[in-house]
Motif scaffolding. Structure first.
Motif, PDB file in Angstrom:
ATOM      1  N   THR A 128      54.373  17.183 -36.333  1.00  0.00           N
ATOM      2  CA  THR A 128      54.722  17.239 -35.214  1.00  0.00           C
ATOM      3  C   THR A 128      56.163  16.703 -34.749  1.00  0.00           C
ATOM      4  OG1 THR A 128      54.086  14.958 -35.689  1.00  0.00           O
ATOM      5  CG2 THR A 128      52.606  16.582 -34.621  1.00  0.00           C
ATOM      6  N   SER A 129      56.416  16.986 -33.981  1.00  0.00           N
ATOM      7  CA  SER A 129      58.123  16.317 -33.715  1.00  0.00           C
ATOM      8  C   SER A 129      58.208  15.665 -32.262  1.00  0.00           C
ATOM      9  CB  SER A 129      59.149  17.849 -33.493  1.00  0.00           C
ATOM     10  OG  SER A 129      60.661  17.784 -34.164  1.00  0.00           O
ATOM     11  N   ILE A 130      59.096  15.216 -31.655  1.00  0.00           N
ATOM     12  CA  ILE A 130      59.442  14.078 -31.082  1.00  0.00           C
ATOM     13  C   ILE A 130      61.165  14.941 -30.787  1.00  0.00           C
ATOM     14  CG2 ILE A 130      59.758  11.947 -30.148  1.00  0.00           C
ATOM     15  CD1 ILE A 130      58.235  10.927 -32.284  1.00  0.00           C
ATOM     16  N   PHE A 131      61.208  14.970 -29.250  1.00  0.00           N
ATOM     17  CA  PHE A 131      62.517  15.396 -28.449  1.00  0.00           C
ATOM     18  C   PHE A 131      62.917  13.869 -28.337  1.00  0.00           C
ATOM     19  CE2 PHE A 131      65.032  17.281 -25.018  1.00  0.00           C
ATOM     20  CZ  PHE A 131      65.263  18.773 -25.304  1.00  0.00           C
ATOM     21  N   VAL A 132      64.457  13.631 -29.145  1.00  0.00           N
ATOM     22  CA  VAL A 132      65.524  12.525 -29.144  1.00  0.00           C
ATOM     23  C   VAL A 132      67.150  12.756 -28.863  1.00  0.00           C
ATOM     24  CG1 VAL A 132      63.283  11.489 -30.240  1.00  0.00           C
ATOM     25  CG2 VAL A 132      65.738  12.557 -31.334  1.00  0.00           C
ATOM     26  N   ASP A 133      67.378  11.671 -28.127  1.00  0.00           N
ATOM     27  CA  ASP A 133      68.976  11.607 -27.979  1.00  0.00           C
ATOM     28  C   ASP A 133      69.382  11.391 -28.925  1.00  0.00           C
ATOM     29  OD1 ASP A 133      68.696  12.224 -24.939  1.00  0.00           O
ATOM     30  OD2 ASP A 133      67.930  10.172 -24.750  1.00  0.00           O
ATOM     31  N   PRO A 134      70.542  11.848 -29.236  1.00  0.00           N
ATOM     32  CA  PRO A 134      71.152  10.836 -30.332  1.00  0.00           C
ATOM     33  C   PRO A 134      71.493   9.703 -30.783  1.00  0.00           C
ATOM     34  CG  PRO A 134      72.938  12.317 -28.555  1.00  0.00           C
ATOM     35  CD  PRO A 134      71.418  12.674 -28.762  1.00  0.00           C
ATOM     36  N   VAL A 135      70.621   9.038 -30.560  1.00  0.00           N
ATOM     37  CA  VAL A 135      70.534   7.356 -30.381  1.00  0.00           C
ATOM     38  C   VAL A 135      70.519   6.733 -31.833  1.00  0.00           C
ATOM     39  CG1 VAL A 135      70.234   4.904 -28.746  1.00  0.00           C
ATOM     40  CG2 VAL A 135      70.840   7.296 -27.892  1.00  0.00           C
ATOM     41  N   LEU A 136      70.727   5.982 -33.142  1.00  0.00           N
ATOM     42  CA  LEU A 136      70.224   5.724 -34.075  1.00  0.00           C
ATOM     43  C   LEU A 136      68.541   4.554 -33.689  1.00  0.00           C
ATOM     44  CD1 LEU A 136      73.200   4.432 -35.897  1.00  0.00           C
ATOM     45  CD2 LEU A 136      71.868   6.811 -36.176  1.00  0.00           C
ATOM     46  N   LYS A 137      68.888   3.739 -32.528  1.00  0.00           N
ATOM     47  CA  LYS A 137      67.966   3.138 -32.347  1.00  0.00           C
ATOM     48  C   LYS A 137      66.174   3.732 -31.931  1.00  0.00           C
ATOM     49  CE  LYS A 137      68.642   1.775 -27.952  1.00  0.00           C
ATOM     50  NZ  LYS A 137      67.733   0.458 -26.539  1.00  0.00           N
ATOM     51  N   GLN A 138      66.639   4.751 -31.582  1.00  0.00           N
ATOM     52  CA  GLN A 138      65.812   5.234 -31.366  1.00  0.00           C
ATOM     53  C   GLN A 138      65.122   6.853 -32.423  1.00  0.00           C
ATOM     54  OE1 GLN A 138      64.270   6.143 -28.640  1.00  0.00           O
ATOM     55  NE2 GLN A 138      65.985   5.427 -27.069  1.00  0.00           N
TER      56      GLN A 138
END
Length: 240
Positions: A128-138
């Motif tokens: 599994t992989s999650i598409f994320v913005d480059p935001v540390l808390k995410q």
């Protein structure tokens, strides 16, 4: 090494625009692997406006590298992926009417939902992989979901790099470093191209896979698919 996965959605878009089966998406997937691509990515959407659910099934026996299926985990998508069992599923929070992916998950808000979905995929042996913005808390939130990897949404980097602002890579460097510390694998994708991929690869540590579709297909119109794939591979394998 950073693997190159070719997103073939645009080939399906071209096929669908005329009807019939030209170009054939399965043959194209076989060809890009023969030319050296280390993975094939598709992103079926509920309206099947490019990749169709049947394409996803037809590709399964022909993709002998990494098979990555992206999408919003609605029930029909969940059932499709579990029936196919690709190498990897990448979870993307697409709106139904989105032309293309335009944001990463708010993982903090959707944490419980993602935990349940990821658990189901992993029980079926699917990475599994999650598409994320480059935001540390995410990135921190992604760790709590149990995902194997994150996919950094690189549109902002590509935009800034196109403006000549190389500082735009810094959030990606910071997020990649945190992901490594947390034991998360790192993928990246969206608007990466021959122009900007080498700088990204050189500066962002630990990237295991990039998924490239629109730019690669557009570049291939001028330079040829086999040649373009080799150009990407050379840039990805170049030493820093």
């Amino acid at each position: 090494m950073t693997k190159l996965s070719v997103n073939i959605n645009k080939i399906a878009t071209l096929r669908n625009s005329r009807g019939g089966d030209v170009p054939n998406v399965v043959q194209f997937a076989k060809d890009v692997q023969r030319f050296g691509a280390e993975g094939v990515t598709i992103h079926p959407r509920p309206d099947e406006r490019h990749i169709r659910y049947q394409d996803a099934r037809d590709l399964k026996p022909e993709v002998y590298t990494e098979y990555n299926i992206e999408g919003n985990p609605i029930k029909s998508f969940l059932d499709l992926v579990i029936s196919i069992k690709p190498t990897q599923v990448t979870l993307v929070p697409d709106a139904v009417d989105a032309i293309t992916s335009n944001a990463g998950w708010d993982i903090i808000k959707h944490k419980d939902f993602l935990i349940d979905v990821i658990q189901e995929f992993k029980q079926n042996g699917i990475r599994t992989s999650i598409f994320v913005d480059p935001v540390l808390k995410q990135i921190e939130g992604a760790k709590a979901t149990g995902t194997d990897r994150i996919e950094l949404y690189t549109e902002a980097y590509a935009h800034q790099y196109g403006l000549g602002n190389t500082e735009g890579v810094k959030p990606y460097v910071e997020c990649a470093e945190l992901a490594i510390d947390l034991g998360l694998g790192i993928n990246a994708g969206h608007d990466l191209s021959l122009d900007n991929i080498a700088f990204f690869k050189k500066n962002v540590p630990g990237v295991q896979e990039v998924s490239i579709g629109h730019a690669l297909i557009a570049e291939s119109l001028y330079l040829g698919v086999e040649n373009v794939i080799q150009m990407y591979l050379n840039k990805l394998k170049a030493k820093s």
